[in-house]
Design a protein around this motif. Structure first.
Motif, PDB file in Angstrom:
ATOM      1  N   SER A  57       0.838  -1.206   0.000  1.00 58.49           N
ATOM      2  CA  SER A  57       0.000   0.000   0.000  1.00 58.49           C
ATOM      3  C   SER A  57       0.871   1.254   0.000  1.00 58.49           C
ATOM      4  CB  SER A  57      -0.915  -0.021   1.219  1.00 58.49           C
ATOM      5  OG  SER A  57      -1.627   1.170   1.328  1.00 58.49           O
ATOM      6  N   GLU A  59       2.455   1.719  -3.462  1.00 56.11           N
ATOM      7  CA  GLU A  59       1.462   2.221  -4.435  1.00 56.11           C
ATOM      8  C   GLU A  59       1.238   3.724  -4.239  1.00 56.11           C
ATOM      9  OE1 GLU A  59      -1.923  -0.244  -3.758  1.00 56.11           O
ATOM     10  OE2 GLU A  59      -1.146  -1.886  -5.016  1.00 56.11           O
ATOM     11  N   PHE A  60       1.119   4.120  -2.968  1.00 61.51           N
ATOM     12  CA  PHE A  60       0.930   5.551  -2.686  1.00 61.51           C
ATOM     13  C   PHE A  60       2.132   6.353  -3.165  1.00 61.51           C
ATOM     14  CE2 PHE A  60       1.484   9.212   0.217  1.00 61.51           C
ATOM     15  CZ  PHE A  60       0.330   9.897  -0.092  1.00 61.51           C
ATOM     16  N   ALA A  77       4.177   5.593  -5.558  1.00 66.97           N
ATOM     17  CA  ALA A  77       4.159   5.620  -7.025  1.00 66.97           C
ATOM     18  C   ALA A  77       3.185   6.672  -7.535  1.00 66.97           C
ATOM     19  CB  ALA A  77       3.793   4.229  -7.553  1.00 66.97           C
ATOM     20  N   ARG A  78       2.039   6.802  -6.904  1.00 69.05           N
ATOM     21  CA  ARG A  78       1.074   7.833  -7.328  1.00 69.05           C
ATOM     22  C   ARG A  78       1.616   9.229  -7.054  1.00 69.05           C
ATOM     23  NH1 ARG A  78      -2.637   4.328  -4.857  1.00 69.05           N
ATOM     24  NH2 ARG A  78      -2.869   5.754  -3.093  1.00 69.05           N
ATOM     25  N   CYS A  79       2.324   9.372  -5.953  1.00 65.84           N
ATOM     26  CA  CYS A  79       2.890  10.684  -5.613  1.00 65.84           C
ATOM     27  C   CYS A  79       3.954  11.101  -6.621  1.00 65.84           C
ATOM     28  CB  CYS A  79       3.490  10.659  -4.210  1.00 65.84           C
ATOM     29  SG  CYS A  79       2.249  10.627  -2.918  1.00 65.84           S
ATOM     30  N   LYS A  80       4.678  10.134  -7.190  1.00 72.72           N
ATOM     31  CA  LYS A  80       5.713  10.469  -8.170  1.00 72.72           C
ATOM     32  C   LYS A  80       5.115  11.067  -9.429  1.00 72.72           C
ATOM     33  CE  LYS A  80       9.222   7.894  -9.189  1.00 72.72           C
ATOM     34  NZ  LYS A  80      10.063   6.741  -9.551  1.00 72.72           N
ATOM     35  N   LEU A  81       3.856  10.737  -9.703  1.00 71.52           N
ATOM     36  CA  LEU A  81       3.190  11.241 -10.902  1.00 71.52           C
ATOM     37  C   LEU A  81       2.799  12.711 -10.769  1.00 71.52           C
ATOM     38  CD1 LEU A  81       0.892   8.186 -11.662  1.00 71.52           C
ATOM     39  CD2 LEU A  81       3.069   8.777 -12.758  1.00 71.52           C
ATOM     40  N   VAL A  82       2.707  13.201  -9.545  1.00 69.17           N
ATOM     41  CA  VAL A  82       2.318  14.597  -9.316  1.00 69.17           C
ATOM     42  C   VAL A  82       3.498  15.500  -9.634  1.00 69.17           C
ATOM     43  CG1 VAL A  82       1.579  16.273  -7.585  1.00 69.17           C
ATOM     44  CG2 VAL A  82       0.641  13.959  -7.542  1.00 69.17           C
TER      45      VAL A  82
END
Length: 136
Positions: free
Chosen positions: A25, A28-29, A31-36
């Motif tokens: 978890s 995954e979080f 990885a999503r933060c890297k997209l910002v």
């Protein structure tokens, strides 16, 4: 994660199978933060802009102060005028009371004078009546 700042994220994970679900978890979080994507801009104002803004603000405050002083002086003048009118009204009321008292005393004196005259006339009439009765 958004805004005018630089953001760092540190993801703490564990190699233990016991914490596997939390680790997945967290990854995954992360990885999503890297997209910002953020673009931080330094908040900087020139000293002349700050000085000008403060000078303008000072001028506005001084103008408000000047207006409030004028308003206070005007209200003070109005209050003073009203106090003078009130004093004049109080003096007039006192004069009216004095005049009414004088008139009351004069009327009382006049009534007493008329009563004494009536009493004198009545006494003279009775004396004449008695004199007439004694002559008969």
């Amino acid at each position: 994660l958004m805004g005018n700042s630089r953001t760092e994220l540190l993801a703490c994970i564990s190699p233990s199978l016991f914490n596997l679900e939390e680790t997945v978890s967290t990854l995954e979080f992360a990885a999503r933060c890297k997209l910002v994507k953020t673009s931080a801009v330094k908040n900087e104002q020139s000293k002349t802009d700050v000085i000008q803004r403060l000078t303008d603000e000072k001028a506005v405050i001084e103008d408000q102060l000047r207006q409030e002083r004028l308003q206070r002086e005007e209200l003070s003048r109005q209050l003073q005028a009203l106090e003078e009118k009130q004093k004049a009204a109080e003096r007039a009321l006192e004069e009216k009371k004095d005049i009414e008292e004088q008139l009351r005393l004069e009327r009382q004196h006049e009534i007493e004078h008329q009563l004494s005259q009536c009493a004198e006339k009545e006494q003279l009439r009775q004396e004449k009546e008695n004199a007439m009765l004694t002559k008969r």
